[in-house]
Design a protein around this motif. Structure first.
Motif, PDB file in Angstrom:
ATOM      1  N   LYS A   1       0.831  -1.202   0.000  1.00  0.00           N
ATOM      2  CA  LYS A   1       0.000   0.000   0.000  1.00  0.00           C
ATOM      3  C   LYS A   1       0.872   1.261   0.000  1.00  0.00           C
ATOM      4  O   LYS A   1       0.596   2.223  -0.721  1.00  0.00           O
ATOM      5  CB  LYS A   1      -0.922   0.006   1.222  1.00  0.00           C
ATOM      6  CG  LYS A   1      -1.948  -1.106   1.252  1.00  0.00           C
ATOM      7  CD  LYS A   1      -3.080  -0.843   0.300  1.00  0.00           C
ATOM      8  CE  LYS A   1      -4.199  -1.858   0.490  1.00  0.00           C
ATOM      9  NZ  LYS A   1      -5.321  -1.627  -0.453  1.00  0.00           N
ATOM     10  N   ARG A   2       1.924   1.240   0.819  1.00  0.00           N
ATOM     11  CA  ARG A   2       2.803   2.414   0.863  1.00  0.00           C
ATOM     12  C   ARG A   2       3.599   2.541  -0.438  1.00  0.00           C
ATOM     13  O   ARG A   2       3.731   3.644  -0.986  1.00  0.00           O
ATOM     14  CB  ARG A   2       3.761   2.333   2.052  1.00  0.00           C
ATOM     15  CG  ARG A   2       4.671   3.555   2.151  1.00  0.00           C
ATOM     16  CD  ARG A   2       5.427   3.620   3.443  1.00  0.00           C
ATOM     17  NE  ARG A   2       6.486   2.616   3.550  1.00  0.00           N
ATOM     18  CZ  ARG A   2       7.280   2.491   4.600  1.00  0.00           C
ATOM     19  NH1 ARG A   2       7.127   3.298   5.650  1.00  0.00           N
ATOM     20  NH2 ARG A   2       8.214   1.565   4.640  1.00  0.00           N
ATOM     21  N   LYS A   3       4.120   1.422  -0.927  1.00  0.00           N
ATOM     22  CA  LYS A   3       4.909   1.449  -2.161  1.00  0.00           C
ATOM     23  C   LYS A   3       4.100   1.995  -3.333  1.00  0.00           C
ATOM     24  O   LYS A   3       4.617   2.736  -4.170  1.00  0.00           O
ATOM     25  CB  LYS A   3       5.397   0.036  -2.489  1.00  0.00           C
ATOM     26  CG  LYS A   3       6.162  -0.104  -3.786  1.00  0.00           C
ATOM     27  CD  LYS A   3       6.529  -1.556  -4.046  1.00  0.00           C
ATOM     28  CE  LYS A   3       5.304  -2.425  -4.245  1.00  0.00           C
ATOM     29  NZ  LYS A   3       5.646  -3.846  -4.508  1.00  0.00           N
ATOM     30  N   ASN A   4       2.801   1.648  -3.375  1.00  0.00           N
ATOM     31  CA  ASN A   4       1.927   2.095  -4.465  1.00  0.00           C
ATOM     32  C   ASN A   4       1.243   3.422  -4.184  1.00  0.00           C
ATOM     33  O   ASN A   4       0.410   3.870  -4.975  1.00  0.00           O
ATOM     34  CB  ASN A   4       0.871   1.028  -4.757  1.00  0.00           C
ATOM     35  CG  ASN A   4       1.483  -0.252  -5.290  1.00  0.00           C
ATOM     36  OD1 ASN A   4       2.609  -0.252  -5.796  1.00  0.00           O
ATOM     37  ND2 ASN A   4       0.752  -1.350  -5.185  1.00  0.00           N
ATOM     38  N   ASN A   5       1.573   4.034  -3.047  1.00  0.00           N
ATOM     39  CA  ASN A   5       0.999   5.337  -2.677  1.00  0.00           C
ATOM     40  C   ASN A   5      -0.525   5.306  -2.651  1.00  0.00           C
ATOM     41  O   ASN A   5      -1.198   6.236  -3.106  1.00  0.00           O
ATOM     42  CB  ASN A   5       1.464   6.439  -3.638  1.00  0.00           C
ATOM     43  CG  ASN A   5       2.743   7.112  -3.182  1.00  0.00           C
ATOM     44  OD1 ASN A   5       2.942   7.310  -1.986  1.00  0.00           O
ATOM     45  ND2 ASN A   5       3.604   7.452  -4.125  1.00  0.00           N
ATOM     46  N   GLU A   6      -1.090   4.235  -2.106  1.00  0.00           N
ATOM     47  CA  GLU A   6      -2.540   4.111  -2.024  1.00  0.00           C
ATOM     48  C   GLU A   6      -3.064   4.877  -0.811  1.00  0.00           C
ATOM     49  O   GLU A   6      -2.599   4.673   0.318  1.00  0.00           O
ATOM     50  CB  GLU A   6      -2.939   2.640  -1.931  1.00  0.00           C
ATOM     51  CG  GLU A   6      -2.584   1.834  -3.167  1.00  0.00           C
ATOM     52  CD  GLU A   6      -3.073   0.410  -3.094  1.00  0.00           C
ATOM     53  OE1 GLU A   6      -4.101   0.176  -2.423  1.00  0.00           O
ATOM     54  OE2 GLU A   6      -2.439  -0.473  -3.692  1.00  0.00           O
TER      55      GLU A   6
ATOM     56  N   GLN B   1       9.639   5.849  -7.701  1.00  0.00           N
ATOM     57  CA  GLN B   1       8.499   6.711  -8.004  1.00  0.00           C
ATOM     58  C   GLN B   1       7.782   7.158  -6.734  1.00  0.00           C
ATOM     59  O   GLN B   1       7.358   8.312  -6.623  1.00  0.00           O
ATOM     60  CB  GLN B   1       7.525   5.983  -8.933  1.00  0.00           C
ATOM     61  CG  GLN B   1       8.046   5.799 -10.350  1.00  0.00           C
ATOM     62  CD  GLN B   1       7.097   4.988 -11.224  1.00  0.00           C
ATOM     63  OE1 GLN B   1       6.157   4.359 -10.734  1.00  0.00           O
ATOM     64  NE2 GLN B   1       7.331   4.995 -12.529  1.00  0.00           N
ATOM     65  N   SER B   2       7.634   6.252  -5.778  1.00  0.00           N
ATOM     66  CA  SER B   2       6.904   6.582  -4.549  1.00  0.00           C
ATOM     67  C   SER B   2       7.805   7.236  -3.502  1.00  0.00           C
ATOM     68  O   SER B   2       7.308   7.753  -2.497  1.00  0.00           O
ATOM     69  CB  SER B   2       6.276   5.325  -3.947  1.00  0.00           C
ATOM     70  OG  SER B   2       7.282   4.400  -3.541  1.00  0.00           O
ATOM     71  N   GLN B   3       9.120   7.188  -3.745  1.00  0.00           N
ATOM     72  CA  GLN B   3      10.098   7.736  -2.804  1.00  0.00           C
ATOM     73  C   GLN B   3       9.910   7.136  -1.403  1.00  0.00           C
ATOM     74  O   GLN B   3       9.932   7.825  -0.391  1.00  0.00           O
ATOM     75  CB  GLN B   3       9.998   9.267  -2.752  1.00  0.00           C
ATOM     76  CG  GLN B   3      10.340   9.936  -4.073  1.00  0.00           C
ATOM     77  CD  GLN B   3      10.312  11.451  -3.997  1.00  0.00           C
ATOM     78  OE1 GLN B   3       9.652  12.038  -3.140  1.00  0.00           O
ATOM     79  NE2 GLN B   3      11.038  12.096  -4.901  1.00  0.00           N
ATOM     80  N   THR B   4       9.708   5.838  -1.377  1.00  0.00           N
ATOM     81  CA  THR B   4       9.543   5.112  -0.115  1.00  0.00           C
ATOM     82  C   THR B   4      10.555   3.981  -0.050  1.00  0.00           C
ATOM     83  O   THR B   4      11.269   3.701  -1.020  1.00  0.00           O
ATOM     84  CB  THR B   4       8.124   4.533   0.013  1.00  0.00           C
ATOM     85  OG1 THR B   4       7.898   3.590  -1.068  1.00  0.00           O
ATOM     86  CG2 THR B   4       7.066   5.632  -0.043  1.00  0.00           C
TER      87      THR B   4
END
Length: 325
Positions: free
Chosen positions: A176-181, A288-291
């Motif tokens: 969820k965090r990686k995909n910026n959901e 892309q997600s900067q995580t």
């Protein structure tokens, strides 16, 4: 509660890296060789009538269904589709819109819409790797799904791939965090710990189905037992996620689907190619997600493992298997 012998009658599963076990009606375990010598024989009378074979994922999310689907697509007798997850078995009205507006209304339209009209011939396999098929929420609607199966002019072969459930839950939240959901992309590891801890507490205070899928998707024994009560036992292959890089695992997968088994060298090429593509894709997603990948705290991992322990014990009894994790 331990399953009755009839529940696990002729239930096929992969265990470890060298065994292929059949559990006969008597409950006595013996080495199975039928799939090694005549992999078409397990496909039943429908296959004998030259009907299509559909390789269907029973689950689970973050357990390796995408990896299996991507490797299978490299087999020359596998027909790809417009989407990995078609949701067809959840009912035609719930199917994804593959190419044309609106979901398929019947099985023929399913092939026309989702496979460009390319209907598998004898020895060919089409894919529908929808990981939600194995969730508690889906299995409780089996009556309608069984009607679909009975009406379908195809042979369905199911694959369930299982991962240590605490690690699976953490991976699901991290995705969820990686995909910026939603607001997950902005959460720290400590904040994600609190999210998962809250979901765990909700699940432990409510009946099955009331908790978050972050938690319930790892309670494998419940939906597997419900599924096996209504389906042919030899239609399901259960795999350990940790064995997906092993040649013997893939040979079992190909035989389970009635596919010719490629050479060892070709199987290695398929696995390595998909692994490398996945690695590069993950690097791109994190950039892309900067995580960064989510690492759960030790206290949370311990709580998750305690929660899953009784479900794991029920799973080993259901499979008649030593512990996988």
């Amino acid at each position: 509660m331990a399953p009755t012998p009839s529940l696990v009658s002729f239930f096929l599963f992969a265990i470890g890296c060298n065994s292929f076990i059949m559990i006969p009606h008597s409950g006595l375990v013996r080495q199975g060789t039928a799939m090694e010598t005549d992999y078409h024989s397990a496909l039943g009378s429908k296959f004998a009538l030259n009907l299509p074979v559909i390789a269907t994922s029973f689950g689970y999310q973050k357990c390796g269904t995408t990896f299996i689907s991507d490797v299978l697509r490299l087999h020359p007798r596998v027909i790809g589709n417009a989407a990995k997850e078609l949701h067809y078995l959840a009912g035609p009205e719930a199917s994804v819109e593959c190419k044309k507006p609106g979901p398929p209304s019947n099985f023929s339209e399913f092939f026309e819409d989702c496979f460009g009209g390319q209907r598998p011939m004898t020895g060919q396999v089409a894919l529908d790797f929808t990981p939600t098929y194995g969730t508690i929420q889906f299995v409780t609607t089996l009556d309608n799904n069984l009607k679909l199966l009975n009406q379908s002019e195809a042979v369905f072969r199911y694959i369930a791939v299982l991962r240590e459930p605490a690690a699976r839950a953490v991976s699901a939240v991290g995705m969820k965090r990686k995909n910026n959901e939603g607001d997950y992309g902005n959460k720290t590891d400590a904040e994600l710990d609190e999210v998962l801890f809250t979901k765990l507490r909700i699940r432990e205070n409510h009946d099955v189905g009331s908790g978050s899928r972050f938690i319930t998707d790892g309670e494998y024994a419940i939906p597997l037992q419900m599924w096996l009560e209504s389906h042919p036992r030899d239609s399901m292959l259960v795999l350990n996620n940790e064995k997906l890089s092993m040649l013997q695992t893939w040979k079992r997968i190909f035989r389970h689907l009635g596919l010719p088994v490629p050479s060892n060298g070709r199987i290695r090429e398929m696995i390595e190619g998909v692994n490398e593509a996945y690695r590069l894709k993950q690097i791109e997603k994190y950039e892309q997600s900067q995580t960064q990948p989510y690492k759960a705290s030790d206290w949370l991992m311990e709580m998750l493992r305690r929660h899953y322990e009784p479900y794991n014990q029920q799973l080993w009894k259901l499979l008649g298997s030593p512990q996988w994790w």
